[in-house]
Design a protein around this motif. Sequence first.
Motif: not given
Length: 177
Positions: A153-177
Amino acid sequence: MTSPGTSSVATTSVHVSALDGLVNVNSLFTIAVFVGLSLATPGQHSLELRSSCDASADVAKKLLVFEVVSFSFFLFSSLVAQGLKLALNLLNSKDVDEIFRAHINIKVLRWGMMASAVGSVMGCLFLMLSMVNVIQIRLGLLSCGSESSAQAVATLVTLVSSALLVYISTAIYAFWH
């Protein structure tokens, strides 16, 4: 999708490629949903040798609910993306001279792509929650101190959360630029 005052010409091949990628990823996650459903059988014993670590029917019910919600978000995301692709392709078919360009309302396109991205993120979150329940069913309950479950569970939550953070950041950046 077009209106005289708010339409702009944008390169649509990039948008179509991005939407294709989103639909393909959602398809893979949808397969994961059904794999998770197939792994949850009532009364299944965990790999932990203590019967107190076996998951109850409530854990299996939560798994089913999270899987259905996850599937719903992925389906929503894919349908929005497919609708945008359809609109882009139909608009392109009107202008034979400019195959890779279409007159589109960029605001509608951006908001549609953002809605599709949000659907994918929510689907991933619920898929992660369902995988936590799969882990508890197969490896033992977290509440009974199963070390294997805790590590997974710790591995799953760490990796998925990290990937989602990158995905959300790039999606928001692309949305505003």
